[in-house]
Design a protein around this motif. Structure first.
Motif, PDB file in Angstrom:
ATOM      1  N   THR A   1      -7.366   3.740   0.070  1.00  0.00           N
ATOM      2  CA  THR A   1      -6.692   2.494   0.435  1.00  0.00           C
ATOM      3  C   THR A   1      -7.574   1.296   0.133  1.00  0.00           C
ATOM      4  OG1 THR A   1      -5.376   3.593   2.143  1.00  0.00           O
ATOM      5  CG2 THR A   1      -5.622   1.208   2.327  1.00  0.00           C
TER       6      THR A   1
ATOM      7  N   VAL B   1       0.836  -1.197   0.000  1.00  0.00           N
ATOM      8  CA  VAL B   1       0.000   0.000   0.000  1.00  0.00           C
ATOM      9  C   VAL B   1       0.873   1.250   0.000  1.00  0.00           C
ATOM     10  CG1 VAL B   1      -1.635   1.347   1.382  1.00  0.00           C
ATOM     11  CG2 VAL B   1      -2.003  -1.099   1.060  1.00  0.00           C
TER      12      VAL B   1
ATOM     13  N   SER C   1      -3.548   3.899   6.386  1.00  0.00           N
ATOM     14  CA  SER C   1      -2.461   4.680   5.796  1.00  0.00           C
ATOM     15  C   SER C   1      -2.483   6.137   6.249  1.00  0.00           C
ATOM     16  CB  SER C   1      -2.546   4.609   4.261  1.00  0.00           C
ATOM     17  OG  SER C   1      -3.848   4.961   3.816  1.00  0.00           O
TER      18      SER C   1
ATOM     19  N   LEU D   1      -6.456  -1.774  -2.237  1.00  0.00           N
ATOM     20  CA  LEU D   1      -6.527  -3.157  -1.794  1.00  0.00           C
ATOM     21  C   LEU D   1      -7.394  -3.991  -2.737  1.00  0.00           C
ATOM     22  CD1 LEU D   1      -6.963  -2.585   2.050  1.00  0.00           C
ATOM     23  CD2 LEU D   1      -4.944  -3.529   0.903  1.00  0.00           C
TER      24      LEU D   1
END
Length: 224
Positions: free
Chosen positions: A113, A74, A198, A117
């Motif tokens: 994020t 990530v 994040s 993903l």
């Protein structure tokens, strides 16, 4: 206050848009910034970069290893996005980047994020986890959001593998029984959920991955 940002819940829209060609094609993902997804830019990822990330994730032989590698992946995807979009100026929390263009709050991060993903998941790069929708934690009048993954069962993991590769890429027997790893290794926990946050870190640094229950209780780095 630890790991908290002022926010209101926005729906996560616009999943990662992978290329319509073969698995080896590049992909485009919408990245939110400006707080509350006020702005959105498109990050383009080349086939070579995505193949490199998939190769690194493929080295995982346990869910714990995949989570560690996933945090790094990530971070790498955000670093690549930061070379194309203002988000390269984003810093951990909400205060270190002041009013700079490209700053991101927890809604920007949890939305983006999750998309990153799902991009990895759609390309078969996740073998031990599935991607869920973002979660919210509330403390006093503050809310904070994070992307979330859930550990798969052995049977679900085997189903994600190409035919004939289950035993080579899974610490389990033919009937799906997990083989214990080396001493001190984290035991498997199918169904356990984890926050992939994040927002805690500067652009390009590995995302923080921790048990969702711990995150909901205020866990994570002490940033604001």
């Amino acid at each position: 206050m630890q790991g908290i940002c002022l926010a209101i819940l926005l729906a996560v829209a616009g999943l990662a848009q992978a290329g319509t060609g073969a698995q080896e094609a590049g992909a485009e993902v919408g990245i939110c910034y400006g707080y509350g997804c006020a702005h959105e830019g498109v990050a383009r990822y080349g086939a070579a970069d995505l193949a490199n990330l998939a190769g690194r994730l493929d080295k995982a032989r346990s869910a714990a290893e995949e989570r560690a590698l996933l945090g790094e992946a990530v971070g790498r995807l955000y670093r690549l996005a930061g070379r194309q979009l203002p988000v390269g100026a984003d810093r951990g929390g909400n205060y270190l980047d002041g009013g700079v263009e490209g700053r991101m709050d927890c809604i920007d991060h949890s939305t983006s994020t999750t998309r990153l993903l799902k991009l990895l998941e759609s390309r078969g790069a996740l073998r031990f986890h599935r991607v869920l929708e973002p979660e919210r934690r509330t403390r006093f009048i503050f809310q904070h959001f994070s992307a979330v993954i859930e550990e798969l069962t052995p049977a679900e993991r085997i189903e994600r593998l190409p035919p004939g590769s289950a035993l080579a890429r899974c610490n389990c027997t033919e009937d799906g029984v997990i083989v214990e790893g080396p001493d001190g290794a984290e035991p498997p926990s199918p169904g356990e959920r984890y926050a992939v946050d994040s927002w805690f870190v500067d652009n390009g640094e590995p995302a923080v991955v921790l048990p969702l229950a711990e995150w909901l209780n205020g866990g994570g780095p002490n940033v604001q």
